[in-house]
Scaffold this motif. Structure first.
Motif, PDB file in Angstrom:
ATOM      1  N   THR A   1       0.828  -1.202   0.000  1.00  0.00           N
ATOM      2  CA  THR A   1       0.000   0.000   0.000  1.00  0.00           C
ATOM      3  C   THR A   1       0.862   1.252   0.000  1.00  0.00           C
ATOM      4  OG1 THR A   1      -1.721  -1.177   1.210  1.00  0.00           O
ATOM      5  CG2 THR A   1      -1.805   1.211   1.273  1.00  0.00           C
ATOM      6  N   GLY A   2       0.468   2.243  -0.804  1.00  0.00           N
ATOM      7  CA  GLY A   2       1.123   3.548  -0.750  1.00  0.00           C
ATOM      8  C   GLY A   2       2.583   3.495  -1.145  1.00  0.00           C
ATOM      9  N   ASN A   3       3.423   4.197  -0.386  1.00  0.00           N
ATOM     10  CA  ASN A   3       4.842   4.323  -0.758  1.00  0.00           C
ATOM     11  C   ASN A   3       5.717   3.414   0.094  1.00  0.00           C
ATOM     12  OD1 ASN A   3       4.485   5.746   1.645  1.00  0.00           O
ATOM     13  ND2 ASN A   3       6.135   7.189   1.196  1.00  0.00           N
ATOM     14  N   MET A   4       5.204   2.256   0.488  1.00  0.00           N
ATOM     15  CA  MET A   4       5.944   1.414   1.430  1.00  0.00           C
ATOM     16  C   MET A   4       6.766   0.310   0.784  1.00  0.00           C
ATOM     17  SD  MET A   4       3.673   1.175   4.869  1.00  0.00           S
ATOM     18  CE  MET A   4       5.137   0.515   5.661  1.00  0.00           C
ATOM     19  N   LEU A   5       6.835   0.270  -0.542  1.00  0.00           N
ATOM     20  CA  LEU A   5       7.735  -0.665  -1.191  1.00  0.00           C
ATOM     21  C   LEU A   5       9.173  -0.180  -0.998  1.00  0.00           C
ATOM     22  CD1 LEU A   5       8.578  -2.962  -3.096  1.00  0.00           C
ATOM     23  CD2 LEU A   5       8.101  -1.416  -5.009  1.00  0.00           C
ATOM     24  N   VAL A   6       9.999  -1.015  -0.388  1.00  0.00           N
ATOM     25  CA  VAL A   6      11.413  -0.667  -0.199  1.00  0.00           C
ATOM     26  C   VAL A   6      12.231  -1.494  -1.182  1.00  0.00           C
ATOM     27  CG1 VAL A   6      13.340  -0.527   1.411  1.00  0.00           C
ATOM     28  CG2 VAL A   6      11.014  -0.160   2.236  1.00  0.00           C
ATOM     29  N   ASP A   7      12.718  -0.840  -2.227  1.00  0.00           N
ATOM     30  CA  ASP A   7      13.517  -1.528  -3.236  1.00  0.00           C
ATOM     31  C   ASP A   7      14.874  -0.851  -3.449  1.00  0.00           C
ATOM     32  OD1 ASP A   7      12.622   0.758  -4.434  1.00  0.00           O
ATOM     33  OD2 ASP A   7      11.618  -0.231  -6.114  1.00  0.00           O
ATOM     34  N   ASN A   8      15.197   0.111  -2.590  1.00  0.00           N
ATOM     35  CA  ASN A   8      16.479   0.803  -2.656  1.00  0.00           C
ATOM     36  C   ASN A   8      17.479   0.041  -1.777  1.00  0.00           C
ATOM     37  OD1 ASN A   8      18.655   2.602  -1.934  1.00  0.00           O
ATOM     38  ND2 ASN A   8      17.440   4.287  -2.755  1.00  0.00           N
ATOM     39  N   TYR A   9      18.522  -0.515  -2.420  1.00  0.00           N
ATOM     40  CA  TYR A   9      19.461  -1.341  -1.664  1.00  0.00           C
ATOM     41  C   TYR A   9      20.233  -0.539  -0.628  1.00  0.00           C
ATOM     42  CZ  TYR A   9      18.892  -5.884  -3.914  1.00  0.00           C
ATOM     43  OH  TYR A   9      18.401  -7.096  -4.311  1.00  0.00           O
ATOM     44  N   LEU A  10      20.443   0.750  -0.866  1.00  0.00           N
ATOM     45  CA  LEU A  10      21.120   1.572   0.130  1.00  0.00           C
ATOM     46  C   LEU A  10      20.260   1.710   1.388  1.00  0.00           C
ATOM     47  CD1 LEU A  10      23.506   3.339   0.934  1.00  0.00           C
ATOM     48  CD2 LEU A  10      22.372   5.283  -0.192  1.00  0.00           C
ATOM     49  N   THR A  11      18.952   1.867   1.197  1.00  0.00           N
ATOM     50  CA  THR A  11      18.036   1.916   2.342  1.00  0.00           C
ATOM     51  C   THR A  11      18.081   0.605   3.108  1.00  0.00           C
ATOM     52  OG1 THR A  11      16.552   3.444   1.189  1.00  0.00           O
ATOM     53  CG2 THR A  11      15.628   2.202   3.030  1.00  0.00           C
ATOM     54  N   LEU A  12      18.004  -0.512   2.390  1.00  0.00           N
ATOM     55  CA  LEU A  12      18.038  -1.822   3.051  1.00  0.00           C
ATOM     56  C   LEU A  12      19.353  -2.009   3.803  1.00  0.00           C
ATOM     57  CD1 LEU A  12      16.475  -3.962   0.179  1.00  0.00           C
ATOM     58  CD2 LEU A  12      15.409  -3.426   2.377  1.00  0.00           C
ATOM     59  N   GLU A  13      20.449  -1.626   3.178  1.00  0.00           N
ATOM     60  CA  GLU A  13      21.765  -1.747   3.819  1.00  0.00           C
ATOM     61  C   GLU A  13      21.808  -0.956   5.125  1.00  0.00           C
ATOM     62  OE1 GLU A  13      25.713  -3.251   3.705  1.00  0.00           O
ATOM     63  OE2 GLU A  13      24.308  -3.438   2.048  1.00  0.00           O
ATOM     64  N   THR A  14      21.267   0.245   5.102  1.00  0.00           N
ATOM     65  CA  THR A  14      21.308   1.104   6.292  1.00  0.00           C
ATOM     66  C   THR A  14      20.442   0.544   7.405  1.00  0.00           C
ATOM     67  OG1 THR A  14      21.653   3.033   4.867  1.00  0.00           O
ATOM     68  CG2 THR A  14      20.963   3.449   7.124  1.00  0.00           C
ATOM     69  N   VAL A  15      19.246   0.078   7.059  1.00  0.00           N
ATOM     70  CA  VAL A  15      18.340  -0.448   8.092  1.00  0.00           C
ATOM     71  C   VAL A  15      18.895  -1.737   8.681  1.00  0.00           C
ATOM     72  CG1 VAL A  15      16.036  -1.343   8.563  1.00  0.00           C
ATOM     73  CG2 VAL A  15      16.312   0.663   7.090  1.00  0.00           C
ATOM     74  N   PHE A  16      19.328  -2.649   7.833  1.00  0.00           N
ATOM     75  CA  PHE A  16      19.821  -3.930   8.349  1.00  0.00           C
ATOM     76  C   PHE A  16      21.099  -3.754   9.174  1.00  0.00           C
ATOM     77  CE2 PHE A  16      16.878  -5.954   5.426  1.00  0.00           C
ATOM     78  CZ  PHE A  16      16.574  -7.148   6.057  1.00  0.00           C
ATOM     79  N   SER A  17      21.881  -2.752   8.877  1.00  0.00           N
ATOM     80  CA  SER A  17      23.137  -2.575   9.602  1.00  0.00           C
ATOM     81  C   SER A  17      22.978  -1.759  10.875  1.00  0.00           C
ATOM     82  CB  SER A  17      24.180  -1.898   8.702  1.00  0.00           C
ATOM     83  OG  SER A  17      23.746  -0.614   8.301  1.00  0.00           O
ATOM     84  N   ASN A  18      21.841  -1.074  11.035  1.00  0.00           N
ATOM     85  CA  ASN A  18      21.705  -0.164  12.175  1.00  0.00           C
ATOM     86  C   ASN A  18      20.501  -0.418  13.081  1.00  0.00           C
ATOM     87  OD1 ASN A  18      23.869   2.090  11.863  1.00  0.00           O
ATOM     88  ND2 ASN A  18      23.067   1.783   9.802  1.00  0.00           N
TER      89      ASN A  18
END
Length: 447
Positions: free
Chosen positions: A155-172
């Motif tokens: 729904t809405g803008n909640m698709l996360v397909d930016n690998y930099l975003t994923l890298e930051t979230v998973f690492s922090n």
């Protein structure tokens, strides 16, 4: 608060079933023992011939509030949950607006505090552009269940397909990261192929071919690679394919796993053969797939590669579901009937009642490190359910409590009945009647 003694009931807890008395005092389990004698004011319940289970903890529901309240509200769906033996829930962020800031997240907690009959927690949502807000949740790791990432259409803008975003979230992130794993590129390519072949004549039966096994596997593999790289705590939601099961193990105790997985009741029950009968009513993401996938899910559930049973309760209005396939939204209302469905499988000899309790109550508590819930233990909150395994529950319009007013199980009779549900010691539901004078509590986490 009224105190209770439940007499002579089969207590199902931590792999054993024993006949005991249970004393509930001031929101907690005071004592579990044979022949409890106490003085003072209490109400006695005869549990002879019945079972006492820890309340179900559903780690994945969509209660639609705020913004989508024509489908459901926290009040209506929490009430339905309690009627079905679910005493605690964790709700997803894809509401309107989505819970992508700390302020919007706390707005949902305020609604829960005011209106939820069940205990509650809400996931912080992830988008490609809200990393700073996500990481602020590290300061709330004792009061927020986790961070939700949609790695597929949502729904809405909640698709996360930016690998930099994923890298930051998973690492922090210091919280559990829960992921919806379907590869968006694969889904889009499949959709284009099917549209070219069938035009506007797509049906629900095409859904598991568009959102196919490959889309699930590739996305789950990516999530696991991120988690392994950063030693993040990853929980993959609603596994629906046999192929994904090779990604999970059963060599470690649940409390030691850094990567865990969940299966939902509809993927254990329905297969692609059922689209002919139910059509869009069982259209959901990830899709219900072919029978060999269901067989694999059952095998992995029983050997502990799959850790938790949940619902992904996702109501839509009846009118929405009657639209053509391309317009009909994905999601099925399930939270009121999930425990009854699993108890049906107990009656059929598919799974033991102890294993149902492990996967629906104990495992969510361990997986999310929930404080003092999920077990029938002295000193723990009295979240518990009385079940009559000799009873019957026919699903009819008048006893469906979802705001949407429908269920794929309508007309079906489950071979068990939920007679009482206690939420933090409060008898919230008894034989079709609710006591809404006491609300559920915000869950806390040992992190």
């Amino acid at each position: 608060m009224q105190n209770y003694i439940i007499r002579n009931i089969a207590v199902v807890n931590e792999g054993r079933t024993t006949v005991q008395d249970v004393w509930i005092k001031d929101s907690r389990i005071e004592k579990i023992a044979p022949n409890i004698t106490v003085s003072g004011n209490y109400k006695e319940i005869d549990g002879t011939g019945k079972h006492l289970l820890p309340g179900v903890i559903d780690d994945q529901v969509h209660f639609r509030e705020p913004g989508l309240t024509e489908k459901a509200t926290i009040y209506t769906e929490a009430r339905a949950a309690v009627a079905g033996g679910t005493t605690s829930f964790m709700e997803m962020p894809n509401t309107k607006p989505a819970a992508l800031t700390q302020e919007l997240l706390e707005d949902k907690y305020a609604i829960g505090k005011a209106h939820s009959l069940a205990n509650y927690s809400f996931f912080m949502g992830a988008a490609n552009d809200n990393v700073e807000e996500i990481l602020k949740t590290n300061d709330k790791k004792e009061t927020v269940c986790g961070v939700k990432i949609f790695m597929g259409s949502s729904t809405g803008n909640m698709l996360v397909d930016n690998y930099l975003t994923l890298e930051t979230v998973f690492s922090n992130s210091e919280l559990l990261i829960a992921t919806h794993c379907e590869d968006e590129k694969i889904i889009r390519a499949n959709m284009e192929l099917f549209k070219k072949e069938k035009g506007d004549n797509l049906t629900a039966a095409d859904h598991p071919l568009i959102r196919n096994v490959e889309a699930c596997f590739e996305s789950s593999l990516v999530a696991i690679q991120f988690a392994q790289k950063h030693n993040a705590r990853l929980h993959i939601l609603h596994i629906s394919t046999a192929r994904e099961l090779q990604l999970f193990g059963n060599m470690l105790p649940l409390a030691e796993k850094r990567i865990t997985a969940e299966v939902c009741v509809h993927h254990l029950h329905f297969t692609s053969d059922d689209y002919a009968q139910y059509g869009n009513l069982i259209k959901c993401n990830p899709a219900i797939k072919s029978p060999e996938n269901r067989a694999g899910l059952w095998e992995a559930l029983l050997d502990d590669r799959l850790d938790i049973i949940a619902t992904d309760h996702a109501p839509h209005t009846w009118a929405e579901k009657q639209q053509p396939y391309m317009q009909a939204p994905s999601g099925v209302p399930l939270v009121q009937h999930s425990l009854l469905l699993m108890l049906q499988y107990v009656q059929e000899g598919k799974i033991s009642i102890e294993k149902v309790v492990e996967k629906m109550s104990h495992a969510p508590a361990v997986c999310f490190q929930i404080r003092e819930r999920g077990y029938l233990r002295e000193g723990y909150y009295a979240d518990c359910v009385i079940v009559d395994m000799k009873g019957a529950s026919k699903v009819e319009k008048e006893n469906i409590y979802y705001k949407c007013g429908w269920s794929p199980f309508e007309g079906h009779t489950f071979p068990a009945a939920i007679t009482h549900t206690f939420v933090s010691g409060h008898l919230a539901y008894e034989n079709g009647k609710f006591d809404e004078s006491v609300k559920g509590q915000r869950m806390l986490f040992n992190r």
